[in-house]
Design an enzyme around this catalytic site. Sequence first.
Site, PDB file in Angstrom:
ATOM      1  N   THR B 138       0.824  -1.222   0.000  1.00  0.00           N
ATOM      2  CA  THR B 138       0.000   0.000   0.000  1.00  0.00           C
ATOM      3  C   THR B 138       0.856   1.270   0.000  1.00  0.00           C
ATOM      4  O   THR B 138       1.932   1.312   0.555  1.00  0.00           O
ATOM      5  CB  THR B 138      -0.934   0.072   1.216  1.00  0.00           C
ATOM      6  N   GLY B 177       3.747  -3.059   8.075  1.00  0.00           N
ATOM      7  CA  GLY B 177       4.208  -3.356   9.421  1.00  0.00           C
ATOM      8  C   GLY B 177       5.635  -3.875   9.390  1.00  0.00           C
ATOM      9  O   GLY B 177       5.990  -4.664   8.511  1.00  0.00           O
ATOM     10  N   GLU B 424      -6.184  -6.530   4.000  1.00  0.00           N
ATOM     11  CA  GLU B 424      -6.536  -7.687   3.161  1.00  0.00           C
ATOM     12  C   GLU B 424      -7.905  -7.525   2.526  1.00  0.00           C
ATOM     13  O   GLU B 424      -8.705  -8.458   2.485  1.00  0.00           O
ATOM     14  CB  GLU B 424      -6.476  -8.980   3.993  1.00  0.00           C
TER      15      GLU B 424
END
Lengths: 664, 664
Positions: B138, B177, B424
Amino acid sequence: MEGVDHLADERNKAEFDVEEMKIVWAGSRHAFQVSNRISRLVANDPIFEKSKRAVMSRKELFKNTLKKSAHAWKMINELRLSDEESIRFRSFMDQPGFVDLHWGMFVPAIKGQGTEEQQQKWLPLANNMQIIGCYAQTELGHGSHVQGLETTATFDPQTDQFIIHSPTQTSSKWWPGGLGKVSTHAVVYARLITNGKDHGVHGFIVQLRSLDDHSPLPGITVGDIGMKFGNGAYNSMDNGFLKFDHFRIPRDQMLMRLSKVTREGKYVASDVPRQLVYGTMVFVRQSIVSNASNALSRAVCIATRYSAVRRQFASQNGGTETQVIDYKTQQNRLFPLLASAYAFRFVGEWLKWLYTDVTQRLEASDFATLPEAHACTAGLKSMTTSATADGIEECRKLCGGHGYLWCSGLPELFAVYVPACTYEGDNVVLQLQVARFLMKTVSQLGSGKAPAGTTEYMGRAQHLLKCRSSVKKAEDWLNPGMVLEAFEARALRMAVSCANNLSKFENQEQGFSELLADLVEAAIAHCQLIVVSKFIAKIEGEIKGKGVKNQLKNLCYIYALHLLHKHLGDFLSTDSVTPEQASLASHQLRSLYSQLRPNAVALVDAFNYTDHYLGSVLGRYDGNVYPKLFEEALKDPLNDSVVPDGYHEYIRPLIKQHIRSARL
Amino acid sequence: MEGVDHLADERNKAEFDVEEMKIVWAGSRHAFQVSNRISRLVANDPIFEKSKRAVMSRKELFKNTLKKSAHAWKMINELRLSDEESIRFRSFMDQPGFVDLHWGMFVPAIKGQGTEEQQQKWLPLANNMQIIGCYAQTELGHGSHVQGLETTATFDPQTDQFIIHSPTQTSSKWWPGGLGKVSTHAVVYARLITNGKDHGVHGFIVQLRSLDDHSPLPGITVGDIGMKFGNGAYNSMDNGFLKFDHFRIPRDQMLMRLSKVTREGKYVASDVPRQLVYGTMVFVRQSIVSNASNALSRAVCIATRYSAVRRQFASQNGGTETQVIDYKTQQNRLFPLLASAYAFRFVGEWLKWLYTDVTQRLEASDFATLPEAHACTAGLKSMTTSATADGIEECRKLCGGHGYLWCSGLPELFAVYVPACTYEGDNVVLQLQVARFLMKTVSQLGSGKAPAGTTEYMGRAQHLLKCRSSVKKAEDWLNPGMVLEAFEARALRMAVSCANNLSKFENQEQGFSELLADLVEAAIAHCQLIVVSKFIAKIEGEIKGKGVKNQLKNLCYIYALHLLHKHLGDFLSTDSVTPEQASLASHQLRSLYSQLRPNAVALVDAFNYTDHYLGSVLGRYDGNVYPKLFEEALKDPLNDSVVPDGYHEYIRPLIKQHIRSARL
């Protein structure tokens, strides 16, 4: 790109006079001017900066609250702000703190429950903040059920004192804001005991800390209850616990307006009507409804602006991606919340009128409308705060992943707001109070006692039980009479159905317990009708400004029709509308969304919030979101160094390890 | 009072074999034994202590994650834990960190998209954690719409390298992350460009930091994106941003299993079917559904135990106050969530089977069931995560005021969980994928192509469009066939109604856009049917243990009938049930609540959660809530001193002030 308005195109689309709408939103030109001036005063003062709250430790955050509160007090005095202006000032400060309870609960409790003499003694001290007070009611084991409180205040005739005591651990006061570290005094609720007799819960003014060195007085154990939901949020407040070990106060510190204890220990009720306390309750709850519209409108403002900035997926004609706000799924979730913010604003405005009305009647010892006013405010408090809490979280989700960032403002707004569903009456408990009132009203139908106020429609039960909606085409759903009738029929039929089911039980209380869930739904239906009817009353009144009324009409019908869709089961099972009419309503709703779309950004501009108050990178007035997200990120302490603290101890050994055998 | 079980009475009431239910919940005796052993291993290790997370600064919290991760790695290796055990170990650690992405996304991406050769080179390094990786997809301006990513990977034939570049600010990677401070490598998604031609988004292995000193490599700008929702929660994770300035990587670091670029810069698709990526998607989503049942069951466990401990208002026969769990309003909110936790458990179990089935078919190049499996997993991911996020917050409210305390465990559980609604696949976007599939299935009805798998029921359209529910008495709602038929009729009729409305539009895409909100509702109806049908399948199979099956039956019907009530508008407007039948369902539901009540605490004990994993004072196994709330409060740094820091600067001057003139 500084200074560029990325939302200028959106603002140019608006079909109404935004400046006039600002006045409608504020309630009056005067209210607008006060809010406008005070909000900018706060926003421009660097002491009130908010953006670093998330990375402050608990102690830093708390100290920051002390600093802001002291500065606010200084400003309020230097600028000689009026009460109205001071309230606005503290609200725009936007940081929960002990002053909220001092002004919002401690002072009003003395005003409402203290005798003239007590008021003369304590109010000047409190008004000068020479003492700082809180409101110590709830206990560790006792919340909604006030009559279950365990703290005792036993009169000792020998010394003319009350002995305040916490007999158990669950009797410790727990939650009062401002109690933990700041308050010097509290209004404490305890069971009054004289001559071995328990007279129930009464209020007492109790000094907790030395005015010289702030240490708790002997017999008082006091502290902070620890971290709460969210980062920043209510952690700026010292919600506290408090235990008494046979702590003595003079007899004249019992709040004696409604009842008193004489020198001999005799308990005497005064001739002041007990109903007066309901007046205060109406006041507090109307302010909670106003706050609901504040909180929801902030969230909606952020989500609307960012939905106009954000683009996802290619538009059909190629080129740039589509603005997220153009998707019907987004509109279907966002626009009803925008409409709800306006709806709650106007019902809050009406509640202000109700409070005035109730007060005047109380002064004339007319208590007839009180039960209805009490039920109505309880229900509206419950309904608007629940909808607002859910709505803020929905707005966060409407901002996609970035809504999860603290700097979007939405996580903190949610964490700060949700207690409103619990304090001043748990929302479910309140709806049950409404339900009890509705059941009573239904049982009295036909007795000659005509229901009044917000239950006036129940007097038309005969018609409402048999009427059939005359909606035939989608546009009929823009007819206020037809909308109202559908909501009235649904609410009445649900109440009557509950009453019928209740009557099948031999034991009414047992029946009530068994049917609690249905009763809550009937109460909510009644409350939604109130909000819809007050919104309709608003748009039927005089409203100035080009196109303003038209926008409010759209919002009103969006509010009503989205409720109809959301609670369709109620409307269909009571036969208040047919499936075909419901389908027409959905059709009309989509059309209203399209009409609202070009006005969306201007409708949130009308809230007139400063970027400081919004506290959101996503909701910035200028829409310059992405560069500012970077700026915010760089402020995080983790970015102080490129290689993080802990690298040498925990990351490097991992990468340089030689423990392979076990894994290969 | 230590060692006393305050919930013993509740446990004695249970009418089933809790130990056997633990095995049903875990999925197998083996799974139970692994979870049981590993969860206690983690709980008993002081390094994994969690209770101070809320008062840690961002840097401390992050470093604490590094410490725990390093220790976990040491333990996993020393104890030679299997993969299954390691996964459980990290999950019971219960602190989001870079390892989640390393094992959950980086390694699987290489396995799924790398060639044999690439896997041989990179997997040993990753499996040994000699490199630490993340998943950089992203971007600041691009989430759900992967094809809209802006980062470029341009092949340079002169040097046989790709030049990775971030052309705009919105093209910066944002959110991954583990990226911000820890990862040495990333799988980066970028538009592949060869010879000036854009081949769309592909994955590349990119080294970000020096393996010697951890500093970012030249051309790489990387950092943390700042604070997120909640206290503790995901702030333990270094979600990061990443910008490339013409950063070069060797050609063989493009993940080339599906397509490759030759030395000459020619783009060549491999003969590996592209559908393989869907297999991974099914795997990831089934694990998200399992996680939903974990998260929801934790919240329900806390709320159920505390509802049994907490008492409010006097019971009718006087004496002690009533346990909150005995109120029908509480049961009506709590028990459907308990039932949902079990429902999601079993549908998650079934999804594991589906993944095996899909994998076997893919290996046999049978792609026929893939679209259905894909739609089904997308829809279930969306439906279960939304319900879980809402359910956790509802559980928090069900704990009254104390649910707002951080030490209730619920605020953090909520903050940690909600991103599942976005990552997701955004939940609304996913339901639209389901809706598209349903519309296609409806359009093919009668074409001879029989719908299969979870859409099998649509093949019975003729019957389902005209059938009428044969429910005549409340107990009929315990008939699996009647329940299923009502859900099938509702789902099918909603889908067909959408298809009919779509057909009225000349332009199908425009129609789809206009009807998005209805389409989402039809998709949700389909997904709820799947969950209900899999729960029914479960209770129709063999289940051991005294009374276990009976409890599961109750839960199954509570799940189905509360959905029927919640979405009553759907059922009534499609004429799938009558108002009278709906009323019988409500009646049956109340009766099921009464049957569940004595088993409630035992049903949450069956989750077998340690107090460490639950992380909640309210949800303690022994129910010893109130003394422990005090202990937790006293740990807050604000309680380090009786007189708070800031008193002399900000409180004392206020109390001792002489600014009276302005206020009196």
